[in-house]
Design a protein around this motif. Structure first.
Motif, PDB file in Angstrom:
ATOM      1  N   GLN A 232       0.807  -1.220   0.000  1.00  0.00           N
ATOM      2  CA  GLN A 232       0.000   0.000   0.000  1.00  0.00           C
ATOM      3  C   GLN A 232       0.841   1.271   0.000  1.00  0.00           C
ATOM      4  N   PHE A 233       2.137   1.163   0.323  1.00  0.00           N
ATOM      5  CA  PHE A 233       2.976   2.359   0.300  1.00  0.00           C
ATOM      6  C   PHE A 233       3.502   2.635  -1.105  1.00  0.00           C
ATOM      7  N   ILE A 234       3.875   1.587  -1.827  1.00  0.00           N
ATOM      8  CA  ILE A 234       4.417   1.746  -3.178  1.00  0.00           C
ATOM      9  C   ILE A 234       3.276   1.690  -4.184  1.00  0.00           C
ATOM     10  N   GLY A 235       3.165   2.723  -4.992  1.00  0.00           N
ATOM     11  CA  GLY A 235       2.108   2.777  -5.992  1.00  0.00           C
ATOM     12  C   GLY A 235       1.169   3.941  -5.741  1.00  0.00           C
ATOM     13  N   SER A 236       0.806   4.635  -6.808  1.00  0.00           N
ATOM     14  CA  SER A 236      -0.117   5.761  -6.697  1.00  0.00           C
ATOM     15  C   SER A 236      -1.059   5.747  -7.898  1.00  0.00           C
ATOM     16  N   PRO A 237      -2.356   5.552  -7.660  1.00  0.00           N
ATOM     17  CA  PRO A 237      -2.998   5.302  -6.366  1.00  0.00           C
ATOM     18  C   PRO A 237      -2.494   3.981  -5.752  1.00  0.00           C
ATOM     19  N   LYS A 238      -2.675   3.857  -4.453  1.00  0.00           N
ATOM     20  CA  LYS A 238      -2.171   2.679  -3.770  1.00  0.00           C
ATOM     21  C   LYS A 238      -2.986   1.438  -4.126  1.00  0.00           C
ATOM     22  N   MET A 239      -2.419   0.290  -3.817  1.00  0.00           N
ATOM     23  CA  MET A 239      -3.103  -0.977  -4.069  1.00  0.00           C
ATOM     24  C   MET A 239      -4.414  -1.043  -3.290  1.00  0.00           C
ATOM     25  N   ILE A 272      -5.158  -5.821  -5.058  1.00  0.00           N
ATOM     26  CA  ILE A 272      -5.049  -5.717  -6.513  1.00  0.00           C
ATOM     27  C   ILE A 272      -4.817  -4.244  -6.880  1.00  0.00           C
ATOM     28  N   ARG A 273      -3.912  -4.017  -7.831  1.00  0.00           N
ATOM     29  CA  ARG A 273      -3.599  -2.670  -8.282  1.00  0.00           C
ATOM     30  C   ARG A 273      -4.778  -2.088  -9.068  1.00  0.00           C
ATOM     31  N   PRO A 274      -4.986  -0.761  -8.987  1.00  0.00           N
ATOM     32  CA  PRO A 274      -6.111  -0.127  -9.696  1.00  0.00           C
ATOM     33  C   PRO A 274      -6.135  -0.405 -11.195  1.00  0.00           C
ATOM     34  N   GLU A 275      -4.948  -0.451 -11.831  1.00  0.00           N
ATOM     35  CA  GLU A 275      -4.904  -0.649 -13.278  1.00  0.00           C
ATOM     36  C   GLU A 275      -5.144  -2.093 -13.702  1.00  0.00           C
ATOM     37  N   HIS A 276      -5.175  -3.013 -12.736  1.00  0.00           N
ATOM     38  CA  HIS A 276      -5.359  -4.426 -13.074  1.00  0.00           C
ATOM     39  C   HIS A 276      -6.808  -4.894 -12.955  1.00  0.00           C
ATOM     40  N   ILE A 277      -7.685  -4.023 -12.486  1.00  0.00           N
ATOM     41  CA  ILE A 277      -9.094  -4.389 -12.330  1.00  0.00           C
ATOM     42  C   ILE A 277      -9.822  -4.217 -13.667  1.00  0.00           C
ATOM     43  N   GLU A 278     -10.628  -5.214 -14.019  1.00  0.00           N
ATOM     44  CA  GLU A 278     -11.412  -5.167 -15.254  1.00  0.00           C
ATOM     45  C   GLU A 278     -12.836  -4.725 -14.929  1.00  0.00           C
TER      46      GLU A 278
END
Length: 349
Positions: A232-239, A272-278
């Protein structure tokens, strides 16, 4: 050479322990970045390496030599701070060469090293100016140049871009990246800005309350976080992280539909990362949600959804999306993109 090794280093301020037995190896020529929330100990650890803070326990080695009891001047390191700390009455040339002058270096050597550093930092046209005549980015380059002329074993940067505006930060990130490529020197850099960490580092050290949560390349930390904190710290927006339960080869989410599970032990959280959600029609995928907000950023949109008992979920989609607040949609979680964590917050591979 610029190899640095920390062996079980600790820092105590009275009865308060802020660095809790850190072991770390930094190879010659690496660009290593310390990141973490405020109060995690990243600046303290950097200052311990530089000798500006006493090491309470453990050892700090530079090129195999124990420098733990040595003062900063004998460690062969140089530090660039958040504040430029330039002498206002001196020119850029004089500021950059001042440390060599006070050390008694010959004038010819000072001129050669200042000119070489100015060429690397594109400051040749500013050498006769005073700091007041420079932009913030140019002043920071002068501060870096002042360090380059000393030909240090390693560079230590303590949030050097914090005082710059957004556009200058982007420009200086590029300058520092090119500087590392040109000098091939060891660099240790402290920041709270994960964009700086992800774009500059060969290796990132994520600190949490005085301990190392994970060490790895930016890609490793982003794609394979070792625990919930790093996830949750690495990534923007966070996981996105949501509670789950596992039983008999299946994972279940509150109000959602079952998914296959093959983890080695029981999972209590799914990430799950925001960009990986369908995104699809309601009733499809793992869970349903109602769109609360659509944040348009041009190339991308961040869709923030209310998913009931699972809380808010953020999805990253193309800026061309036609999704709108109030719509009910289904969210799919591709199995190869899902992360699971146990009750202790550790990743389940």
């Amino acid at each position: 050479m610029g190899a640095i090794q920390l062996k079980a280093v600790e820092k105590w301020f009275g009865d308060v322990q802020v660095i809790k037995g850190v072991d770390l190896e930094i190879h010659d020529g690496e660009f290593v970045i310390f990141v973490g929330p405020s109060g995690c100990g990243k600046s303290t650890l950097l200052r311990m390496i530089g000798g500006l803070e006493e090491t309470s326990r453990g050892e700090i080695l530079i090129d195999g030599r124990d420098v733990t009891p040595e003062p900063p001047a004998k460690r062969g390191l140089t530090m660039v701070f958040q504040s430029y700390a330039l002498y206002p009455h001196m020119s850029v040339r004089e500021n950059m060469g001042f440390s060599l002058k006070t050390a008694g270096a010959p004038k010819a050597e000072i001129e050669e090293k200042v000119n070489r550093a100015a060429a690397v930092l594109k400051l040749e046209d500013y050498l006769e100016r005073r700091p007041k005549d420079l932009s913030g980015g140019q002043r920071q380059r002068v501060a870096i140049g002042r360090s380059i002329v000393r030909d240090p074993t390693a560079f230590l940067f303590d949030e050097p871009l914090s005082n710059l505006d957004a556009s200058l930060r982007v420009e200086m990130r590029y300058e520092i990246a090119k500087l590392h490529q040109n000098l091939a020197s060891t660099m240790i850099y402290v920041t709270h800005d994960q964009v700086e960490a992800m774009t500059l580092a060969d290796k990132i050290v994520v600190l949490e309350f005085g301990t190392i949560a994970q060490v790895g390349t930016p890609r490793e930390l982003y794609e394979r976080p070792a625990n919930l904190f790093v996830a949750q710290f690495i990534g923007s927006p966070k996981m996105n992280v949501m509670p789950c339960a596992t039983q008999a080869g299946e994972v279940s989410l509150a109000g959602g539909r079952g998914m296959a599970y093959s983890g080695a032990r029981a999972a209590t959280h799914l990430g799950i990362r925001p960009e990986h959600i369908e995104v699809g029609p309601a009733g499809d995928g793992a869970i349903d949600g109602t769109i609360d907000v659509v944040e348009y950023l041009g190339a991308d949109c961040f869709i923030i959804l209310d998913c009931g008992a699972l809380g808010q979920v953020t999805v990253r989609v193309s800026g061309e999306t036609q999704l709108a607040p109030g719509e009910r949609v289904g969210l799919g979680f591709p199995a190869e993109r899902v992360h699971f964590f146990d009750a202790d917050g550790l990743a389940i591979r």
